[in-house]
Design an enzyme around this catalytic site. Structure first.
Site, PDB file in Angstrom:
ATOM      1  N   SER A 105       0.836  -1.196   0.000  1.00 55.42           N
ATOM      2  CA  SER A 105       0.000   0.000   0.000  1.00 55.42           C
ATOM      3  C   SER A 105       0.878   1.257   0.000  1.00 55.42           C
ATOM      4  CB  SER A 105      -0.947  -0.048   1.203  1.00 55.42           C
ATOM      5  OG  SER A 105      -1.927   0.953   1.134  1.00 55.42           O
ATOM      6  N   HIS A 130      -2.360  -1.308  -4.317  1.00 57.73           N
ATOM      7  CA  HIS A 130      -3.820  -1.362  -4.453  1.00 57.73           C
ATOM      8  C   HIS A 130      -4.378   0.052  -4.351  1.00 57.73           C
ATOM      9  CE1 HIS A 130      -4.535  -1.898   0.211  1.00 57.73           C
ATOM     10  NE2 HIS A 130      -3.878  -0.801  -0.076  1.00 57.73           N
TER      11      HIS A 130
END
EC number: 3.4.21.92
Length: 208
Positions: A105, A130
């Site tokens: 992330s 993501h």
């Protein structure tokens, strides 16, 4: 706090001989003297403040010498991560990033945003990209406001990843629709890191 938790929170101390005798440092302070910063664990405002302060301190100490950030993080708060990102881009020293364990992330974005040619991953590390997560609850109007904010953040994060990886915005948008895990080698092929190595490289030692 139980004994196990206390043990896990212990920070090793190292003793250094100086002209004035022995001096004890916690291990992270000693490594900071070598321009090594550790970004370990979830990224929140507290961690961001610590990392930003260390970056600014090292720039003030020597604006010409590289800084190395070791990353082992599952990600965290977007705004906290962006505070670190903006500081990395703002300061004069080149910031090298090294993934140990995982960079997921926001951790992956910070890994990719290191100085070009100075982004590394150890062979068994994992990288995951993501889209930002949302879970706001409340009145319909407020939910809509937060939904638009998440979309704006997503667009900005995609732009940053595209800039640092060389991938197109369309590719980044597609590849971040869901959790997208990559090995160190795959992360290199994607442009998230520049090199994968199992032994410390001579140029990295010298830049430290």
């Amino acid at each position: 706090m139980d004994d196990v938790t206390k043990a896990l929170n212990l920070v090793p101390m190292v003793v250094e001989q100086t002209s004035r005798g022995e001096r004890a440092y916690d291990i992270y302070s000693r490594l900071l003297k070598e321009r090594l910063i550790f970004l370990v664990g979830p990224i929140d405002d507290y961690m961001a403040n610590l990392i930003v302060a260390q970056l600014l301190f090292l720039e003030a100490e020597n604006p010409e010498k590289d800084i190395n950030i070791y990353i082992n993080s599952p990600g965290g708060v977007v705004t906290a991560g962006m505070a670190i990102y903006d500081t990395m881009q703002y300061i004069k020293p080149a910031v090298s990033t090294i993934c140990v364990g995982q960079a997921a992330s926001m951790g992956a974005l910070l890994l990719a945003s290191g100085a070009s040619g100075k982004r590394y991953a150890l062979p068994n590390s994992r990288v995951m990209i993501h889209q930002p997560l949302g879970g706001f609850q409340g009145q319909a109007t407020d939910v809509d406001i937060h939904a638009r904010e998440i979309l704006a953040l997503r667009a900005r994060l995609n732009e940053i990843l595209a800039k640092h990886t060389g991938q197109s915005l369309e590719t980044i948008a597609h590849d971040t629709e869901r959790d997208n895990f990559k090995s160190a080698v795959d992360a290199q092929a994607y442009g998230l890191v520049d090199q994968v190595f199992g032994q410390r490289q001579e140029e990295l030692i010298q830049s430290s």
